[in-house]
Structure formats: C-alpha cells, structure tokens
Design an enzyme around this catalytic site. Structure first.
Site, PDB file in Angstrom:
ATOM      1  N   HIS A 226      42.826  30.057  32.699  1.00 26.37           N
ATOM      2  CA  HIS A 226      42.218  30.895  33.733  1.00 26.37           C
ATOM      3  C   HIS A 226      42.340  32.380  33.411  1.00 26.37           C
ATOM      4  O   HIS A 226      42.002  33.230  34.233  1.00 26.37           O
ATOM      5  CB  HIS A 226      42.886  30.583  35.084  1.00 26.37           C
ATOM      6  CG  HIS A 226      42.130  31.055  36.273  1.00 26.37           C
ATOM      7  ND1 HIS A 226      42.643  31.962  37.177  1.00 26.37           N
ATOM      8  CD2 HIS A 226      40.886  30.757  36.722  1.00 26.37           C
ATOM      9  CE1 HIS A 226      41.757  32.192  38.123  1.00 26.37           C
ATOM     10  NE2 HIS A 226      40.684  31.484  37.880  1.00 26.37           N
ATOM     11  N   LYS A 228      41.628  36.099  31.678  1.00 32.62           N
ATOM     12  CA  LYS A 228      40.474  36.905  31.285  1.00 32.62           C
ATOM     13  C   LYS A 228      41.030  38.096  30.516  1.00 32.62           C
ATOM     14  O   LYS A 228      41.528  39.050  31.115  1.00 32.62           O
ATOM     15  CB  LYS A 228      39.677  37.400  32.497  1.00 32.62           C
ATOM     16  CG  LYS A 228      39.055  36.283  33.347  1.00 32.62           C
ATOM     17  CD  LYS A 228      39.921  35.883  34.499  1.00 32.62           C
ATOM     18  CE  LYS A 228      39.224  34.840  35.370  1.00 32.62           C
ATOM     19  NZ  LYS A 228      40.170  34.243  36.337  1.00 32.62           N
ATOM     20  N   ASP A 233      40.813  45.830  18.328  1.00 35.73           N
ATOM     21  CA  ASP A 233      41.536  46.568  17.278  1.00 35.73           C
ATOM     22  C   ASP A 233      43.042  46.611  17.532  1.00 35.73           C
ATOM     23  O   ASP A 233      43.730  47.494  17.009  1.00 35.73           O
ATOM     24  CB  ASP A 233      40.991  47.993  17.133  1.00 35.73           C
ATOM     25  CG  ASP A 233      39.572  48.022  16.570  1.00 35.73           C
ATOM     26  OD1 ASP A 233      39.161  47.021  15.960  1.00 35.73           O
ATOM     27  OD2 ASP A 233      38.882  49.036  16.760  1.00 35.73           O
ATOM     28  N   HIS A 406      36.754  38.673  44.612  1.00 35.17           N
ATOM     29  CA  HIS A 406      37.418  37.863  43.574  1.00 35.17           C
ATOM     30  C   HIS A 406      38.609  38.589  42.961  1.00 35.17           C
ATOM     31  O   HIS A 406      39.314  38.023  42.124  1.00 35.17           O
ATOM     32  CB  HIS A 406      36.380  37.516  42.490  1.00 35.17           C
ATOM     33  CG  HIS A 406      36.769  36.397  41.592  1.00 35.17           C
ATOM     34  ND1 HIS A 406      36.917  36.541  40.235  1.00 35.17           N
ATOM     35  CD2 HIS A 406      37.047  35.095  41.853  1.00 35.17           C
ATOM     36  CE1 HIS A 406      37.258  35.393  39.694  1.00 35.17           C
ATOM     37  NE2 HIS A 406      37.340  34.494  40.651  1.00 35.17           N
ATOM     38  N   LYS A 408      42.217  39.918  42.289  1.00 36.08           N
ATOM     39  CA  LYS A 408      43.551  39.383  42.578  1.00 36.08           C
ATOM     40  C   LYS A 408      44.552  40.520  42.401  1.00 36.08           C
ATOM     41  O   LYS A 408      44.855  40.918  41.274  1.00 36.08           O
ATOM     42  CB  LYS A 408      43.905  38.231  41.632  1.00 36.08           C
ATOM     43  CG  LYS A 408      42.890  37.056  41.629  1.00 36.08           C
ATOM     44  CD  LYS A 408      41.937  37.179  40.492  1.00 36.08           C
ATOM     45  CE  LYS A 408      41.105  35.960  40.183  1.00 36.08           C
ATOM     46  NZ  LYS A 408      40.693  35.012  41.118  1.00 36.08           N
ATOM     47  N   ASP A 413      54.263  49.227  49.014  1.00 35.13           N
ATOM     48  CA  ASP A 413      54.924  50.489  49.372  1.00 35.13           C
ATOM     49  C   ASP A 413      54.307  51.700  48.679  1.00 35.13           C
ATOM     50  O   ASP A 413      54.964  52.740  48.525  1.00 35.13           O
ATOM     51  CB  ASP A 413      56.417  50.419  49.031  1.00 35.13           C
ATOM     52  CG  ASP A 413      57.152  49.383  49.860  1.00 35.13           C
ATOM     53  OD1 ASP A 413      56.612  48.979  50.905  1.00 35.13           O
ATOM     54  OD2 ASP A 413      58.265  48.983  49.457  1.00 35.13           O
TER      55      ASP A 413
END
Length: 488
Positions: A226, A228, A233, A406, A408, A413
């Site tokens: 899952h 991404k 380089d 979408h 996450k 604080d």
C-alpha cells in the site's frame, strides 16, 4: 452398492479427519497471538464447518508473506541494523525543542528499524496537480535512477504524462524500476503502458502476486503493498497518499468525486530511509533482485539541506509487532492540546478508539476529518458506528464534501505530525505494507495546519443532537458493518 462395513469405515475416517482438523486449528490458534474475539471466531467456524473453516484459516487466518519473502526479509533485518547505525543525524543530545519528544522518537526508531534524521528539506504538496508537476519536473532532471512503488497505477490523464517522462528518462540512460501491487494495479499490468515500459527495458515488478493457495511457500492472499514512494537519483523522495492515478478520471471518482490527496517532497538525509525501504520491497518480491539488499546500508555522504527532523516508520505483515499501531497510539497519547486527523477510512481497532476517547476526556481538542462518503459503503457505515462515542467525548467530527478525502495525516499540538499511507483501519495497521513519517518541522506543520483548515472549510460539522436522532434503520446498517469491520 457399498457395503455397510465400507460406509462405517469411511464415516470413521471422515470423522477422524474432521477431528484432526479441528484440533490442529485450535492448537494453532492457541499458539498464535490472535485477539480473543478473533481466536474464538476461528475456533467456532472450524468446529461447525471443519473443511471450510480450515481452508479459510489457511487463506486468511495468519499473515504469512511466503517462504521466499520471509527468507529474504530475515536477511534484510541485518542490513537494516547496519543502516540504523549510520550517522544520518549529528551526534549528541536531541535539540532542546525535541527533547520533550525523545520517548516518541525512540519508539519510532525502534519500530521502524530506521534512524532519526535531521537536516531534511520537506515540502508539502497539497494538491494532485502540484504533485504531478513536481514529479514530472524531477523525472525530466533525473541523471541516474528512478525508483517507484505504488498500490494503484491506473493509466490515463496525469499518469500517462508521468509514463511518457519515464520513457524519455530511460532513453537517456536513467535506470527506471517500478514496483506495483498485483491487485491494486491489475489494470496497469495488462495495459499498453506496462507493455511499452517492458519493451523499452524499464524494470516492472509485481508485489504480492495473487495466489489462492501456494503450498510450497504459502502466503496469505489479501496482503497488499500500500506504499506510494518515489526516489530519484537517491537524492529526492516522495511519499504520501497519492496513487499513480489521475484523481479526476479514476473510476471511483464517478461515484464519490475526485480523490483528494497530499504528498511530501524530501531532499536530504531522510531520503535514504525511503531508499532502504524501497530496496527491501524490491528485493523480497519473487522477480526482485536480492543483491539489492547488499546495498541497503551503503549510504553515501548526505548533505543537510533543510530543518526537518524525520523518522521513517515502514510496517508490514512480517513480524509480531504492528509498528504503525504503536506509533499512532503513542502519538495520540502524547498530545496535550490538540489533534487533527484526516483519513479516508475510519474503522479503528479498540486500542486506537480508546486512545482517542481518552485524549478527548483529558481535554485534548480533537478534530476528525473524514469523507462524507467513502468509496466503500461498508466502510462508510462501519465508521459511523464510532461517531456516537466520539461525539459524546467531545470529538469534533467533520464530514468532507469535496470528494474522497484520501490524505492520511495527524498533526499534534502544532508541534509535530505523522504523515504517509496508513488509514485508521485494520488492513493498514495489521496487514498491508505501509509507511508513515514522524515529522518535526515548524514550516511543514504550519503548511499542514493550513491544509487541514482548507479541508474543514469544505466540511459539514456533525451535530450531536441531530446525529443521536438518526433512524433505527441506519443504526442497524452501522451495527452490521461494525461486526465485519476487522475484515474491512
């Protein structure tokens, strides 16, 4: 016609086989660390339906990643320990502004087996358009290597522009490697784009190939990559919630609206943690190159280019720990004043739900931002089952109306954040290969707060009094979906 003796013999053998199956599953469940409710459910279903329960347990009862991956992963642990000893951050005590968070930082480094890094430049990319523009620009400037891993790669729109820039980069001598999940990217793996990549010499590998049963090297069929991640380089890194899809043309956008994502662009020492994670992911796949493991702990001198202190915490079904569960729990428990959470799927386990309620009861202001409608009806209804308790504790629940939110992320604080690929659900916490960043950087936190505020402006606030008066039919849907929430 079979004789009475043969029928009795066959019945006796069948009963013995069933008894053996039931006893073997019970013993296995007792010796494996299952939650009590889950353990009881497996024992019950196997007792009532021995053959069916046994097959289900083989497929979904535990988290085997396959013998090949397990062997390579055990080898990787030694190399990660080498990397964790690299001096990616100056020696000496933590700076004064981080000293208060030393236990959280220590937990993150132990869970992720990766070091704390300082001196990274981090930039929040708050829209898909900004992200694609930055990625394409960096690909066009790439000199030596481009490594990518995605859960979903779906041809069309902006993804095709990225594909074209990758082909051009390969033509000028840049090594390009692409790792995609076998289930999430099934359309891409059959597409003309994938064929063009392979014909050109770009390396494309499938992560966690789907198999119902693979007796010699059994793996659970629903474990998914899952993450991404992009590394260019070995100097530039990207991670976050955006799959390689055009959020406006992707199939799910037709029903829930465009996907709303955010990514971060990194330069500096933290990129090496992303690089190490990718190399391990690439090496443990059946068509990956295990020799890459030898290079995981080979870290060139890394200049400090920014002000961010970052710990990378990868997680996956390769051990008894759930690293990002520990990270999220400690992040919530450490909060003193405020927490903002954005997640597309809010189906927390009891530990996370209790941590949020505890924080709210001790006076922490919590803002929970979730989509008004997710791309799964079951997830939408299961999430609503938690709203009663959250609202009664004083949590502000905001329903996003601008598409499928979408992103996450968690900010705490106004001092630090957790950002990456993990959803608030069992699948992300317990089953999938995921990645989160623990980030300390004032400018980044300021930008993330602005992004959260912009999301809040497109939300409707859930009114407790109105919510408590919702119809019984909705409560029944919520309860039914809540029962299957561990599977979502």
């Amino acid at each position: 016609m079979p004789s009475l003796d043969s029928i009795i013999t066959f019945s006796t053998l069948a009963a013995l086989v069933q008894f053996g199956i039931i006893i073997s599953v019970i013993l296995r469940v007792m010796l494996t660390r299952h939650p009590p409710g889950s353990a009881f459910a497996w024992i019950l279903i196997t007792t009532l339906l021995p053959y069916f329960g046994f097959i289900l347990y083989l497929l979904f009862g535990e988290r085997p990643i396959g013998q090949l991956r397990a062997t390579r992963f055990r080898k990787h642990l030694a190399h990660l320990k080498e990397l964790s000893r690299q001096k990616l951050t100056p020696t000496g005590p933590l700076p004064r502004h981080l000293a208060r968070h030393r236990t959280l930082i220590h937990l993150a480094t132990r869970m992720g087996n990766l070091p704390v890094t300082s001196g990274t430049e981090i930039r929040l990319l708050s829209s898909s358009d900004d992200t694609f523009a930055a990625i394409i620009s960096d690909i066009e400037a790439a000199c030596s290597s481009i490594d990518m891993e995605f859960y979903i790669w779906h041809p069309g729109g902006e993804a095709d522009k990225v594909a074209a820039s990758l082909l051009k980069a390969h033509e000028r001598g840049v090594r390009v490697r692409i790792l995609v999940d076998d289930f999430g990217s099934r359309a891409f793996l059959k597409s003309d784009t994938c064929r063009a990549f392979r014909n050109a010499g770009i390396e494309v590998a499938k992560a966690m190939p789907m198999r119902l049963l693979h007796f010699f090297g059994l793996q659970r069929v629903d474990l998914r990559l899952h993450r991404k991640t992009i590394i260019i380089d070995n100097e530039i890194g990207y991670t976050g919630s955006l799959n390689m899809i055009d959020p406006h043309t992707y199939d799910a956008a037709r029903t829930v609206g465009p996907w709303v994502d955010a990514m971060v662009r990194l330069t500096g020492p933290a990129v090496q943690s992303l690089r190490a994670t990718f190399l391990i992911d690439w090496a443990i796949q059946p068509d990956g190159d295990p020799s890459d493991l030898e290079r995981v702990h080979s870290v060139p001198p890394i200049p400090q280019l920014g002000t961010a202190t970052i710990v990378t915490v990868p997680s996956g079904p390769y051990g008894q720990k759930d690293p990002n569960l520990y990270l999220l729990l400690d992040t919530i428990n450490a909060a003193r004043f405020n927490i903002t959470i954005t997640t597309p799927y809010f189906v927390p386990n009891e530990g996370l739900a209790t941590a949020l309620l505890s924080a709210a009861y001790r006076g922490v202001k919590i803002r929970l931002i979730v989509p008004a409608n997710a791309d799964s009806k079951a997830v939408t209804w299961a999430a609503r089952r938690y709203f009663d308790d959250m609202l009664s504790a004083g949590v502000e629940v905001l329903l996003y109306n601008g598409g499928l939110l979408h992103t996450k992320s968690i900010s705490v604080d106004d001092e630090y954040a957790v950002f990456g690929t993990v959803n608030f659900d069992n699948r992300s916490i317990h089953l999938n290969f995921e990645m989160m960043l623990l980030i300390f950087d004032a400018c980044f936190i300021h930008d993330l707060k602005k992004l959260h505020d912009s999301y809040a402006e497109q939300c409707s606030r859930l009114d407790p009094e109105t919510w408590y008066r919702r119809p019984v039919s909705e409560r029944l849907k919520e309860g039914a979906c809540y029962l299957i929430s561990p599977l979502l």
